[in-house]
Design an enzyme around this catalytic site. Sequence first.
Site, PDB file in Angstrom:
ATOM      1  N   TYR A 143       1.029  -1.167  -0.227  1.00 52.70           N
ATOM      2  CA  TYR A 143       0.217  -0.420   0.320  1.00 52.70           C
ATOM      3  C   TYR A 143       0.920   1.251  -0.169  1.00 52.70           C
ATOM      4  O   TYR A 143       0.375   2.442  -0.867  1.00 52.70           O
ATOM      5  CB  TYR A 143      -0.616  -0.117   1.442  1.00 52.70           C
ATOM      6  CG  TYR A 143      -2.282  -0.911   1.024  1.00 52.70           C
ATOM      7  CD1 TYR A 143      -2.577  -1.644   0.844  1.00 52.70           C
ATOM      8  CD2 TYR A 143      -3.457  -0.018   1.485  1.00 52.70           C
ATOM      9  CE1 TYR A 143      -3.501  -2.934   0.854  1.00 52.70           C
ATOM     10  CE2 TYR A 143      -4.386  -0.473   1.095  1.00 52.70           C
ATOM     11  CZ  TYR A 143      -4.968  -2.006   0.603  1.00 52.70           C
ATOM     12  OH  TYR A 143      -5.859  -2.194   0.621  1.00 52.70           O
ATOM     13  N   LYS A 194       2.872 -15.378   1.774  1.00 51.07           N
ATOM     14  CA  LYS A 194       3.645 -16.053   0.838  1.00 51.07           C
ATOM     15  C   LYS A 194       4.459 -16.596   0.956  1.00 51.07           C
ATOM     16  O   LYS A 194       5.972 -16.048   0.052  1.00 51.07           O
ATOM     17  CB  LYS A 194       2.919 -15.358  -0.725  1.00 51.07           C
ATOM     18  CG  LYS A 194       1.477 -15.983  -0.505  1.00 51.07           C
ATOM     19  CD  LYS A 194       1.034 -16.959  -1.341  1.00 51.07           C
ATOM     20  CE  LYS A 194       0.958 -17.265  -2.794  1.00 51.07           C
ATOM     21  NZ  LYS A 194       0.674 -18.547  -3.345  1.00 51.07           N
TER      22      LYS A 194
HETATM   23  C1  IPM Z   1     -10.180  -1.267   3.824  1.00 57.18           C
HETATM   24  C2  IPM Z   1     -10.654  -1.127   2.300  1.00 57.18           C
HETATM   25  C3  IPM Z   1      -9.294   0.465   1.774  1.00 57.18           C
HETATM   26  C4  IPM Z   1      -8.076  -1.158   1.282  1.00 57.18           C
HETATM   27  C5  IPM Z   1      -9.426   1.503   0.795  1.00 57.18           C
HETATM   28  C6  IPM Z   1     -10.907   1.841   1.200  1.00 57.18           C
HETATM   29  C7  IPM Z   1      -8.450   2.270   0.745  1.00 57.18           C
HETATM   30  O1  IPM Z   1     -10.760  -1.703   1.655  1.00 57.18           O
HETATM   31  O2  IPM Z   1     -10.516  -0.289   4.951  1.00 57.18           O
HETATM   32  O3  IPM Z   1     -10.218  -2.494   4.141  1.00 57.18           O
HETATM   33  O4  IPM Z   1      -8.098  -1.266   0.980  1.00 57.18           O
HETATM   34  O5  IPM Z   1      -7.388  -0.617   2.861  1.00 57.18           O
END
Ligand code: IPM
Length: 370
Positions: A143, A194
Amino acid sequence: MKTNKKMLILAGDGIGPEVMTQVRRVVDWFDRRRAVKFDMQDGLVGGASYDKHGTPLTDNTLADAMAADAVLFGSVGGPQYDVLPFEKRPERGLLRLRKELGLFANLRPAMVFDALVDASSLKPEVVKGLNIMILRELTGGIYFGEPRGIEKLPDGQRRGINTQVYTTNEIRRIARVAFELAKKRQNRVCSVEKSNVMESGILWKEEVIHVHKTEFPKAELSHMYADNCAMQLVRNPKQFDVIVTDNLFGDILSDCAAMLTGSLGMLPSASLGDVDQQGQRRALYEPVHGSAPDIAGKNIANPIAQLLSFAMLLRYSFDLDEDARLVEAAVEKVLASGMRTADIMQPGAAKVSTVVMGDAILRELDKQAA
Ligand code: IPM
Ligand code: MG
């Protein structure tokens, strides 16, 4: 005299504001009926903030979040924002909050209320009594990893890049949270990665083993590949107690675990930072469900996930376990009485609106506190 608890409410977009309205009524109830007092402040986030300020999270709102004892978050997003550049999207507001507040530990419990056993798409015997905790690493991994981006190649193609990256310390601190959580449960942790294909997965596994050996030898530790875990979650979810995993696998597996319970509208989550020198930890509480734009504004959304998020806030930020249990018990009673919002509707049950569900929960709180 006890100081008031500072709570920042960021209702966000879609069904966020309407479910938050019900939670506010419950917060008011606590203010009136219980020892705890809240100073509530409101802020904009996501599309709501973009509409007013041109950004999904302003620096002012971020500063308010930093200064609050806890943040109660609704949900963000909507189809009208899909055309915006990446940095302006509602989701970026949430991701920035997670990152800037250092909320690295995301607790996503998946529990099945007895009254809702039949709402699950799985057989009742597979999910009855289910109570597992998915612990998702929230500020690292793919992320946030660099390099990232979309670049042009000399031959005219484009290439999209994201990077999965974890350091020793990032893995160790989330592992510690997992073992601490497990201590108060069945003391079993399953670490998911993984490591058969990813170096970051090999490191993940090694570091979790290290923390286990050196700090929590009494806990039971097992390991599972993420794909197998997805399969095991629908095959036999009750085999798990605490699952600890990275940001992306945690995102996916927690949606899967959530659905075991029958409805995303039921599940809360907590995102916690490190404990600072004053013994305080930054924290944000939000439902697992999204902004559900298709049903927003219709007074049919389920307010329970948001309400249970408030219960987690009472428990994890303020150590008010008894108060948290009051909320959870009220929810359980109302469900047992046969009231259902549309998302968890079952034959023979009474279908109620968002507001009527809120009314019922307040009545139940009154009864319990009488
Ligand atoms: C979650 C959501 C978020 C993520 C999005 C809205 C950015 O799917 O909190 O699980 O991917 O973390
Ligand atoms: Mg998700």
